[in-house]
Design a protein around this motif. Structure first.
Motif, PDB file in Angstrom:
ATOM      1  N   VAL A 157       0.833  -1.196   0.000  1.00 18.05           N
ATOM      2  CA  VAL A 157       0.000   0.000   0.000  1.00 18.05           C
ATOM      3  C   VAL A 157       0.873   1.253   0.000  1.00 18.05           C
ATOM      4  CG1 VAL A 157      -1.973  -1.064   1.162  1.00 18.05           C
ATOM      5  CG2 VAL A 157      -0.148  -0.019   2.527  1.00 18.05           C
TER       6      VAL A 157
ATOM      7  N   ASN B 298       0.161   5.796   0.547  1.00 16.39           N
ATOM      8  CA  ASN B 298      -0.792   6.856   0.864  1.00 16.39           C
ATOM      9  C   ASN B 298      -0.138   8.180   0.478  1.00 16.39           C
ATOM     10  OD1 ASN B 298      -2.855   8.411   1.826  1.00 16.39           O
ATOM     11  ND2 ASN B 298      -2.562   7.893   3.982  1.00 16.39           N
TER      12      ASN B 298
ATOM     13  N   VAL C 120      -4.004   3.041  -0.304  1.00 20.51           N
ATOM     14  CA  VAL C 120      -4.551   2.261  -1.414  1.00 20.51           C
ATOM     15  C   VAL C 120      -3.531   1.209  -1.816  1.00 20.51           C
ATOM     16  CG1 VAL C 120      -5.987   4.145  -2.272  1.00 20.51           C
ATOM     17  CG2 VAL C 120      -3.650   3.872  -3.144  1.00 20.51           C
ATOM     18  N   LYS C 121      -3.997   0.127  -2.404  1.00 16.78           N
ATOM     19  CA  LYS C 121      -3.082  -0.909  -2.873  1.00 16.78           C
ATOM     20  C   LYS C 121      -2.206  -0.354  -3.987  1.00 16.78           C
ATOM     21  CE  LYS C 121      -5.432  -5.102  -1.441  1.00 16.78           C
ATOM     22  NZ  LYS C 121      -5.852  -6.470  -1.832  1.00 16.78           N
ATOM     23  N   ASP C 122      -0.915  -0.664  -3.903  1.00 15.34           N
ATOM     24  CA  ASP C 122       0.066  -0.097  -4.820  1.00 15.34           C
ATOM     25  C   ASP C 122       1.164  -1.132  -5.021  1.00 15.34           C
ATOM     26  OD1 ASP C 122       2.028   1.287  -6.164  1.00 15.34           O
ATOM     27  OD2 ASP C 122       2.077   2.995  -4.798  1.00 15.34           O
TER      28      ASP C 122
ATOM     29  N   TYR D  54      -5.661  -2.273   4.794  1.00 18.06           N
ATOM     30  CA  TYR D  54      -4.244  -2.410   4.452  1.00 18.06           C
ATOM     31  C   TYR D  54      -3.534  -3.445   5.315  1.00 18.06           C
ATOM     32  CZ  TYR D  54      -3.096   0.509   8.551  1.00 18.06           C
ATOM     33  OH  TYR D  54      -2.965   1.000   9.818  1.00 18.06           O
TER      34      TYR D  54
END
Length: 267
Positions: free
Chosen positions: A164, A166, A179-181, A210
């Motif tokens: 994740v 931010n 967010v998923k990354d 997360y």
């Protein structure tokens, strides 16, 4: 006492060194690892060890793990200075961080691992958001340079995140949720070595999206690099058998094999 080591050019060679003065001297040794992008290597991981019955149990449990590391990555604290003035340093921007990340040649050093003490992603009610200033100022570099994994301590429990970030927030869009990354690292808090302050048992509820796995138990972990694309990670509770994995996941390297590895998580 200061220990200095020059260039060690031969791998698989045992080197001895001495720490201490006079009758307090103790001799230690290490073996230099193989060099190369597909070299195998296993790290042990311990955090916030302390000097207690539980910390001794953690060390014994680690030593008897059949997959213990060739070196231990220790994410602090060992001695506690809570009652002393100025024991918490004022945070300053890590201006050296970007410079160091720029120097990493991933063709020679495929795995990019970062150690810090205070976690950026922490869903326990202990030390909650203490690393937020540091995260806001430096997290974009972690995604830009595709850091594989970040290990932290400070919170006396265990937690593993999804990949994740931010970093999207600005004053106009108001986006301030992780967010998923897939360019971001996995964040692992492993401050569960056995410190005198005990376990952090109070968690925020519900568990954030997360947060992939969390548990308030003492233990240790290993990070086993297989080659430039794959590494196997496992966390071991003190109360379990030596070879029991309470949490484990296959890591896929962000530079050479940047596919989604969250689906391989085991809780």
């Amino acid at each position: 006492m200061e220990v200095g080591l020059g260039f060690l050019g031969t791998f698989n060679t045992k080197y001895y060194y001495v720490v201490g003065i006079g009758h307090t001297e103790r001799k230690f040794w290490f073996i230099t690892p193989e060099v190369g992008p597909d070299a195998t290597y296993t790290f042990g991981l311990i955090g916030d060890l302390g000097q207690t019955y539980d910390s001794n149990k953690t060390l014994t449990h680690y030593e008897l793990n059949p997959r213990k590391g060739q070196a231990v990555l220790f994410v602090g604290d060992l001695s506690y200075a809570d009652q002393y003035p100025n024991h918490d340093n004022v945070y300053t921007p890590l201006t050296w961080l970007q410079e160091e990340l720029l120097k990493v040649n991933r063709s020679e050093t495929p795995w990019l691992i970062i150690l810090m003490h205070s976690p950026w992603y922490n869903s326990y009610n202990y030390h909650y958001m203490e690393g937020e200033t540091m995260r806001v100022m430096n997290e974009p570099w972690f995604s830009k340079y595709r850091v594989d994994v970040v290990f932290a301590g400070h919170v006396h429990a265990y937690e593993r995140s999804e990949r994740v970030s931010n970093v999207a927030y600005n004053i106009v869009n108001g986006i301030c949720k992780p967010v998923k990354d897939q360019s971001a690292p996995v964040y692992i808090t492993i401050g569960d070595g056995g410190n005198i302050e005990g376990l952090a048992t109070n968690m925020t509820e519900p568990q954030p999206d997360y947060s992939a796995y969390r548990e308030a138990s003492f233990g240790h972990a290993t990070f086993d690099i297989k080659n430039r694309t794959h590494a196997y990670y496992s966390w071991h509770r003190n109360q379990d058998g030596y070879a029991v994995k309470a949490d484990s996941i296959w890591f896929f390297n962000r530079f050479y094999h940047p596919v989604d590895d969250s689906t391989t998580a085991k809780s």
